[in-house]
Design an enzyme around this catalytic site. Structure first.
Site, PDB file in Angstrom:
ATOM      1  CE  LYS A  80      32.272  61.222  11.113  1.00 57.10           C
ATOM      2  NZ  LYS A  80      32.069  60.457  12.374  1.00 57.10           N
ATOM      3  CB  SER A 155      28.047  60.535  12.681  1.00 58.49           C
ATOM      4  OG  SER A 155      29.347  60.245  13.151  1.00 58.49           O
ATOM      5  CB  SER A 179      30.133  57.438  14.453  1.00 57.45           C
ATOM      6  OG  SER A 179      28.999  58.169  14.803  1.00 57.45           O
TER       7      SER A 179
HETATM    8  N1  GLN Z   1      24.803  58.018  17.076  1.00 55.75           N
HETATM    9  C1  GLN Z   1      25.537  58.463  18.228  1.00 55.75           C
HETATM   10  C2  GLN Z   1      25.257  59.922  18.489  1.00 55.75           C
HETATM   11  O1  GLN Z   1      24.500  60.498  17.759  1.00 55.75           O
HETATM   12  C3  GLN Z   1      26.995  58.184  18.060  1.00 55.75           C
HETATM   13  C4  GLN Z   1      27.651  59.107  17.137  1.00 55.75           C
HETATM   14  C5  GLN Z   1      29.114  58.898  17.044  1.00 55.75           C
HETATM   15  O2  GLN Z   1      29.648  57.843  17.367  1.00 55.75           O
HETATM   16  N2  GLN Z   1      29.786  59.949  16.619  1.00 55.75           N
HETATM   17  O3  GLN Z   1      25.779  60.510  19.407  1.00 55.75           O
END
Ligand code: GLN
Length: 489
Positions: A80, A155, A179
């Protein structure tokens, strides 16, 4: 086809000299050439550097005994865009880091390299890991290999799409509120969020430091254990990493029966808005788990209804502090102004996208004097209650099972205008980060038409990764879902 193998299958072939690491890498690059135009999983990749690493791995393999010390020798693994890899760009899917090149390796990257992996490619993500669809990337979304009119989750959407489409053998992502698990579920692969403190965060660009964890995306549970084994363990560079020995996770993979295992079903997780096919897939997963010998027990996590509100105070608060370092002085983008303040504000105005700005504003608000006690301190107290709910439940059960997401992958653009709807797609995953426990998502079915994957989430107490692997492996091995591949694979 080489790129379709799992990590364990590839290392077997490498050991038998039936293929080389270079061939495995070329198979991935060939697959990328075929599907990247449709998916956009990668933001960039350095073929010359990857080929050099593969050649080094091939030389090591040719020289003889190596596999015990270097379990991932010769395996192409992608990252990532949130991890530092020396000499490579690290942009977090944001314009503000345009042009930034990492001066050092993140601990997890150094460990992958020490284990022999060929570390290549930067995978797309929601900007600074804020989002659930990869639509918040400054470089355009990634699409789901099962249906390219849909999002892959987020994400870490690039990680999930790339592994699902066999563009790499495994990937590392980060999970702050889901994420890793959510995109893994929506792309039909395995995603693991380890216990807070098990894997070092040194060299991971911070979103919310008390919630962030690093974990693998893989094609099955065996690979998940293999990759975790290589990256887990204490690191002096991360004061929140735990100085404890890492168990041998392979021992958790031998048992086929779940006799004597108690699995908790949280009664608060029957939420509205569940897709009926997700409910049906979850129910048949429960039947499968009982037929393997597990006993299902109803448990209560009474503070569940406050989890999303708590998360969306704590995560933005920490993000607003962490992102203050991107001011045009040291990293990436700079937009000049007539004073330092003007330079800062122009840089941040041009460099951050709308969701990141929303989080910074939210976070700054809940930390501001006058509101600090009412929001931030109170959220921390509720967080403690959420953690206690889990620890009490784990006195009665070995693990907890839930669907990973309330719906399968949604359409591109379907939720991007409505942040609240987007936030709710993490409803089953965020408590795990607030509690600091571990969780994994394994494929548990496909919807009828279109065929879209769904995930089963298994949660275990702090440092209960062996329990996760045992339950998930037994489940996986007795069902066909992990062998189902997307049309683009
Ligand atoms: N979707 C969640 C957020 O927008 C989690 C994102 C993540 O785990 N980085 O904060």
């Amino acid at each position: 086809m080489l790129h379709q193998l799992t990590v364990a299958e590839l290392t077997d072939r490498l050991d038998r000299r039936e293929c080389s690491s270079t061939e495995a890498l070329e198979a991935c690059l060939g697959q990328m050439a075929r599907v990247e135009g449709q998916l956009h999983s990668f933001l960039s990749w350095d073929e010359a550097d990857a080929r050099r690493q593969a050649a080094v791995a091939d030389a090591a393999i040719a020289s003889g005994a190596y596999r015990v010390e270097r379990p991932l020798l010769g395996v192409p693994i992608a990252l990532k865009d949130v991890f530092c890899q020396q000499g490579q760009p690290c942009g977090c899917g944001s314009r503000i880091l345009q042009g930034f090149v990492s001066p050092y390796d993140a601990t997890v990257v150094a460990r992958l390299k020490a284990a022999g992996a060929v570390v290549f490619g930067r995978l797309n993500m929601d900007e600074f890991a804020m989002g659930s669809s990869t639509e918040n990337s400054a470089y355009g979304p990634t699409l789901n290999p099962w249906d390219t009119s849909r999002i892959p989750g987020g994400s870490s959407g690039g990680c999930a799409a790339a592994v699902s489409a066999n563009e790499c053998f495994a990937a590392l992502g980060s999970d702050t509120g889901g994420s890793i698990r959510q995109p893994a579920a929506l792309c039909g692969i395995v995603g693991l969020k380890p216990t807070y403190g098990l894997v070092s965060r040194y060299g991971l660009v911070a979103f919310a430091s008390s919630l962030d964890q690093v974990g693998p995306f893989t094609k099955d549970i065996r690979d998940s254990a293999l990759v975790l084994q290589s990256i887990a363990g204490h690191d002096l560079h991360d004061s929140t990493s735990l100085p404890a020995p890492v168990p041998d996770y392979r021992t958790a993979l031998t048992e086929g029966s779940l006799k004597g295992v108690r699995l908790g079903l949280p009664k608060e997780y029957q939420v509205g808005g569940m897709d009926p096919e997700v409910t049906a897939a979850f129910e048949s997963a429960l039947k499968q788990l009982t037929s393997l010998g597990a006993e299902l027990v109803e448990v209560s996590l009474p503070h569940t209804e406050y989890a999303a509100a708590t998360y969306y105070i704590i995560a933005p608060a920490e993000a607003s502090a962490n992102l203050s370092r991107f001011d045009g002085v040291r990293y990436g983008l700079r937009v000049d102004g007539s004073s330092p303040e003007e330079m800062n504000s122009r840089t941040r105005g041009a460099g951050f996208g709308p969701e990141v700005k929303r989080r910074i504003i939210l976070g700054t608000y809940v930390l501001s004097s006058g509101y600090y006690d009412a929001f931030y301190v109170r959220a921390q107290k509720v967080r403690t209650l959420i953690r206690q709910d889990f620890l009490q439940a784990f006195e009665q059960v070995d693990a907890i099972v839930t669907p990973t997401t309330p719906t399968p992958a949604f359409r591109l653009g379907e939720k991007s205008e409505d942040p609240l709807q987007m936030y709710l797609s993490d409803i089953f995953t965020i408590s795990c980060n607030l509690a600091g426990i571990c969780g994994v998502s394994v494929p548990c079915g496909l919807t009828r038409s279109p065929r879209l994957p769904m995930g089963l989430q298994i949660l275990a107490p702090p440092f209960g990764e062996s329990t996760l692997f045992r339950v998930a492996h037994a489940y996986e091995q007795s069902t066909p879902w992990h062998r189902e591949r997307s049309p683009l694979s």
